[in-house]
Design a protein around this motif. Structure first.
Motif, PDB file in Angstrom:
ATOM      1  N   VAL A   1      18.758  60.338   2.871  1.00 36.66           N
ATOM      2  CA  VAL A   1      18.727  59.568   4.122  1.00 36.66           C
ATOM      3  C   VAL A   1      18.013  58.253   3.814  1.00 36.66           C
ATOM      4  O   VAL A   1      17.293  58.163   2.830  1.00 36.66           O
ATOM      5  CB  VAL A   1      17.986  60.318   5.269  1.00 36.66           C
ATOM      6  CG1 VAL A   1      18.800  61.449   5.821  1.00 36.66           C
ATOM      7  CG2 VAL A   1      16.618  60.791   4.854  1.00 36.66           C
ATOM      8  N   PRO A   2      18.198  57.224   4.654  1.00 35.31           N
ATOM      9  CA  PRO A   2      17.549  55.941   4.347  1.00 35.31           C
ATOM     10  C   PRO A   2      16.022  56.072   4.226  1.00 35.31           C
ATOM     11  O   PRO A   2      15.419  56.951   4.839  1.00 35.31           O
ATOM     12  CB  PRO A   2      17.927  55.065   5.550  1.00 35.31           C
ATOM     13  CG  PRO A   2      19.166  55.665   6.078  1.00 35.31           C
ATOM     14  CD  PRO A   2      19.075  57.121   5.822  1.00 35.31           C
ATOM     15  N   ASN A   3      15.461  55.157   3.431  1.00 35.72           N
ATOM     16  CA  ASN A   3      14.029  55.210   3.083  1.00 35.72           C
ATOM     17  C   ASN A   3      13.080  55.350   4.275  1.00 35.72           C
ATOM     18  O   ASN A   3      12.150  56.147   4.242  1.00 35.72           O
ATOM     19  CB  ASN A   3      13.631  53.930   2.334  1.00 35.72           C
ATOM     20  CG  ASN A   3      14.020  54.054   0.889  1.00 35.72           C
ATOM     21  OD1 ASN A   3      14.205  55.174   0.390  1.00 35.72           O
ATOM     22  ND2 ASN A   3      14.190  52.922   0.220  1.00 35.72           N
ATOM     23  N   LYS A   4      13.348  54.547   5.305  1.00 41.45           N
ATOM     24  CA  LYS A   4      12.427  54.563   6.453  1.00 41.45           C
ATOM     25  C   LYS A   4      12.459  55.927   7.154  1.00 41.45           C
ATOM     26  O   LYS A   4      11.454  56.364   7.710  1.00 41.45           O
ATOM     27  CB  LYS A   4      12.777  53.433   7.426  1.00 41.45           C
ATOM     28  CG  LYS A   4      12.308  52.089   6.906  1.00 41.45           C
ATOM     29  CD  LYS A   4      12.633  50.948   7.804  1.00 41.45           C
ATOM     30  CE  LYS A   4      12.148  49.649   7.151  1.00 41.45           C
ATOM     31  NZ  LYS A   4      12.787  48.468   7.695  1.00 41.45           N
ATOM     32  N   TRP A   5      13.607  56.578   7.111  1.00 41.71           N
ATOM     33  CA  TRP A   5      13.727  57.906   7.716  1.00 41.71           C
ATOM     34  C   TRP A   5      12.954  58.928   6.880  1.00 41.71           C
ATOM     35  O   TRP A   5      12.307  59.822   7.407  1.00 41.71           O
ATOM     36  CB  TRP A   5      15.194  58.318   7.831  1.00 41.71           C
ATOM     37  CG  TRP A   5      15.911  57.550   8.901  1.00 41.71           C
ATOM     38  CD1 TRP A   5      16.355  56.260   8.815  1.00 41.71           C
ATOM     39  CD2 TRP A   5      16.226  58.007  10.225  1.00 41.71           C
ATOM     40  NE1 TRP A   5      16.941  55.883  10.004  1.00 41.71           N
ATOM     41  CE2 TRP A   5      16.881  56.929  10.887  1.00 41.71           C
ATOM     42  CE3 TRP A   5      16.032  59.196  10.908  1.00 41.71           C
ATOM     43  CZ2 TRP A   5      17.330  57.029  12.194  1.00 41.71           C
ATOM     44  CZ3 TRP A   5      16.497  59.304  12.209  1.00 41.71           C
ATOM     45  CH2 TRP A   5      17.131  58.228  12.855  1.00 41.71           C
TER      46      TRP A   5
ATOM     47  N   ALA B   1       9.412  58.413   7.710  1.00 42.78           N
ATOM     48  CA  ALA B   1       9.120  58.926   9.059  1.00 42.78           C
ATOM     49  C   ALA B   1       9.002  60.448   9.035  1.00 42.78           C
ATOM     50  O   ALA B   1       8.142  61.022   9.708  1.00 42.78           O
ATOM     51  CB  ALA B   1      10.218  58.499  10.010  1.00 42.78           C
TER      52      ALA B   1
ATOM     53  N   THR C   1       6.177  61.228  11.796  1.00 45.71           N
ATOM     54  CA  THR C   1       6.627  60.463  12.981  1.00 45.71           C
ATOM     55  C   THR C   1       7.799  61.204  13.622  1.00 45.71           C
ATOM     56  O   THR C   1       7.884  61.345  14.828  1.00 45.71           O
ATOM     57  CB  THR C   1       7.084  59.046  12.550  1.00 45.71           C
ATOM     58  OG1 THR C   1       6.162  58.539  11.604  1.00 45.71           O
ATOM     59  CG2 THR C   1       7.216  58.116  13.732  1.00 45.71           C
ATOM     60  N   LEU C   2       8.706  61.642  12.734  1.00 46.05           N
ATOM     61  CA  LEU C   2       9.831  62.437  13.217  1.00 46.05           C
ATOM     62  C   LEU C   2       9.488  63.898  12.993  1.00 46.05           C
ATOM     63  O   LEU C   2       9.338  64.333  11.845  1.00 46.05           O
ATOM     64  CB  LEU C   2      11.087  62.104  12.408  1.00 46.05           C
ATOM     65  CG  LEU C   2      12.114  61.166  13.001  1.00 46.05           C
ATOM     66  CD1 LEU C   2      13.319  61.102  12.106  1.00 46.05           C
ATOM     67  CD2 LEU C   2      12.517  61.534  14.412  1.00 46.05           C
ATOM     68  N   ASN C   3       9.324  64.602  14.074  1.00 46.19           N
ATOM     69  CA  ASN C   3       8.939  65.992  13.931  1.00 46.19           C
ATOM     70  C   ASN C   3       9.867  66.882  14.766  1.00 46.19           C
ATOM     71  O   ASN C   3      10.153  66.565  15.914  1.00 46.19           O
ATOM     72  CB  ASN C   3       7.488  66.136  14.396  1.00 46.19           C
ATOM     73  CG  ASN C   3       6.920  67.474  14.038  1.00 46.19           C
ATOM     74  OD1 ASN C   3       7.452  68.492  14.441  1.00 46.19           O
ATOM     75  ND2 ASN C   3       5.848  67.476  13.276  1.00 46.19           N
ATOM     76  N   PHE C   4      10.316  67.959  14.153  1.00 50.03           N
ATOM     77  CA  PHE C   4      11.287  68.806  14.847  1.00 50.03           C
ATOM     78  C   PHE C   4      10.676  70.105  15.380  1.00 50.03           C
ATOM     79  O   PHE C   4      11.400  70.994  15.787  1.00 50.03           O
ATOM     80  CB  PHE C   4      12.458  69.132  13.907  1.00 50.03           C
ATOM     81  CG  PHE C   4      13.380  67.962  13.692  1.00 50.03           C
ATOM     82  CD1 PHE C   4      14.463  67.754  14.528  1.00 50.03           C
ATOM     83  CD2 PHE C   4      13.153  67.076  12.664  1.00 50.03           C
ATOM     84  CE1 PHE C   4      15.312  66.674  14.349  1.00 50.03           C
ATOM     85  CE2 PHE C   4      13.993  65.988  12.466  1.00 50.03           C
ATOM     86  CZ  PHE C   4      15.074  65.785  13.307  1.00 50.03           C
TER      87      PHE C   4
ATOM     88  N   GLY D   1      28.428  60.074   7.162  1.00 48.68           N
ATOM     89  CA  GLY D   1      28.772  58.754   7.702  1.00 48.68           C
ATOM     90  C   GLY D   1      30.207  58.715   8.182  1.00 48.68           C
ATOM     91  O   GLY D   1      30.684  59.640   8.826  1.00 48.68           O
TER      92      GLY D   1
END
Lengths: 354, 160
Positions: free
Chosen positions: A179-183, A186, A191-194, A218
């Motif tokens: 997945v992209p670096n910033k993701w 995160a 930051t992104l928590n499931f 994609g």
């Protein structure tokens, strides 16, 4: 036969082929998905939704049976999808008795199943059962994708006689994912928590997992264009329909295992750091001493080569081999190529029938 | 010359487009606002599902209807029973194995006893034969003794 020839160098349209092509496309769109018949098999053990299948070799050449572990996130029948392209079928034709652990699709009652349960209550017990059923003294464990991660963890923790370990398209190092670096950052920072999401759903719906797979690919128009291009080729269409059925036949996933995977693997990357605990025991991949083969494929779009490679340095096996195969993450199984890729390595490390 | 597939070029162009578009997509989604939006979306969806579940349970409770949770709890019992059967099966296997081991040991011991009995039997037969021979010798001795005694009693008569 009627042909329309162009004055300039435009390919010729053959009316018969075109009729066949569009008829097939219409059939594929309107008819129900094909039934998938497995190679001859017998259920050896069942627990909850999991089944341990036994595929006997028509002509047994090796006393060391194979135990296949597929991913928890997809259905295992990709390994036995068609007569020609069946990984299991080809392995059994090569003389191996094959055992396959089909995890099944968890229901609400399985919401608390963790990776610990999957490894100790299902995988380890299934390997024990396979050993007892086969009467063999040792077994070869073959893990694919997340199944490979679980197999590696089990091998490092168990005292079962695992002679050979094959890890294919296996994610071990989660410091870099597709997945992209910033993701990635995160996810790693939290930051992104499931957690709340998993708790709310209890069991992650199959539609969600399917959506993740689709999102990771994609713009995925390739398969449809491939179908249109080769729709006059019945053999190809048949293979395509099976693949299409499998792709859309997603599984559910236990919420507890989902949380564990996200937090311990994607977020903290504990397996590589040697900090992961399963059943109260620290998972040390250095405990793996058996012969090991690690396979990655060149066009893998789900598991990066950099996710599999570190396992080569982490294990302490003296006999370890790394193999790069010209295939994709799914096509390696879909074409049955996987069976031919591992046979030369396995045949020299399996006990032959006298 | 083999017939060309008119769709091959179409396939090639689409492959190029797919690659290009995916690259573009990959770059365009690599931004923090989208991550924040996803985060908010996940939170909102989770809250919505939580509320839905709570209301569902509440309604079912008022109407005294079993929910999927109740079914799941009932199924858990079955899974537990299955696990217990598995454990029992494993214990039976262990017992079978120990029985098999014990039977093997017993058979071995019985075999040894049989061998020993055979040996004793053959020894006994040998001894019996020797005893028979000894009895014969004894009988012969007895006979000789009797003859000698007879000779002792009647020597005068024979001499005269």
């Amino acid at each position: 036969m009627m042909a329309v020839k162009s004055l300039v160098n435009i390919p010729v349209l053959n009316l018969e082929t075109e009729t066949q092509r569009w008829n097939t496309i219409y059939k594929v769109m309107s008819e129900p998905k094909p039934d998938i018949e497995s190679t001859p098999r017998k259920a050896v053990w069942k627990k909850n939704k999991s089944v341990l299948w036994y595929h006997p070799a028509p002509e047994k050449k090796y006393n060391t049976p194979l135990f296949l572990v597929y991913s928890l996130l997809n259905k295992a029948y990709i390994l036995d999808i068609s007569e020609e392209g069946s990984v299991i079928g080809n392995l059994s034709k090569q003389g191996y008795d094959v055992y396959l652990l089909d995890w099944g699709s968890p229901g609400l009652e399985d919401k608390d199943l963790t990776l610990d349960n999957y490894i100790f209550d299902y995988l380890e017990v299934a390997v024990k059962r396979a050993l007892r059923h086969s009467g063999a003294k040792e077994i070869s464990l073959i893990g694919y994708c997340i199944g490979g991660t679980l197999s590696a963890i089990l091998t490092s923790l168990t005292d079962l006689p695992i002679k050979n370990l094959v890890l294919a398209a296996v994610p071990i190092d989660y410091s870099d994912v597709i997945v992209p670096n910033k993701w990635v950052k995160a996810l790693q920072k939290g930051t992104l928590n499931f957690d709340r999401f998993a708790d709310a759903y209890e069991v992650i719906p199959s539609e969600f997992l399917y959506a993740i797979f689709m999102a990771l690919q994609g713009f995925n128009i390739g398969p449809t264009i491939n179908l249109v291009t080769r729709a006059h080729d019945q053999k190809y269409v048949d293979k395509w329909r099976r693949m299409d059925k499998w792709m859309k036949d997603a599984v559910t996933f236990s919420g507890a295992a989902f949380k564990q995977m996200f937090n311990e693997l994607y977020k903290d990357n504990k397996l590589v750091k040697g900090e992961m605990k399963i059943g109260g025991n620290k998972v040390e991949l250095t405990n793996i001493k058996c012969s090991t083969l690690v396979i990655t494929s060149t066009r893998d779009e789900l598991v990066l080569e950099s996710q599999s490679l570190p396992v080569m340095d982490l294990i302490s096996s003296e006999d370890k081999t790394y193999q790069l195969v010209e295939a994709g993450h799914v096509s390696l199984c879909l074409t049955g190529q996987f069976a031919f890729a591992i046979d030369p390595w396995l045949s020299t490390r399996s006990n032959k029938v006298k | 010359m083999s017939e060309m597939n008119p769709y091959d070029s179409f396939l090639r162009v689409s492959e190029m487009w797919e690659k290009g578009l995916n690259g573009l997509l990959f770059q365009s989604i690599d931004n923090n606002p989208l991550i924040q939006m996803t985060k908010v979306g996940i939170e909102a969806n989770s809250r919505y599902i939580e509320r839905l579940k709570r209301n569902r349970e509440l309604m079912a409770n008022y109407m005294n209807l079993p929910t999927k949770n109740d079914v799941a709890n009932a199924v858990k019992q079955t899974i537990q029973a299955e696990e217990k059967i598995d454990i029992l099966e494993e214990k039976i296997w262990n017992l079978q194995e120990s029985f098999a081991l014990a039977t093997d040991a017993q058979n071995k011991m019985l075999g040894e006893i049989l061998e020993f009995t055979k040996h004793i039997h053959s020894e006994w037969q040998k001894t019996s034969l020797e005893l028979a021979k000894l009895s014969e010798i004894k009988n012969e001795f007895e006979a000789m003794k009797e003859l000698l005694q007879k000779e002792k009693e009647e020597p005068v008569l024979t001499a005269k």
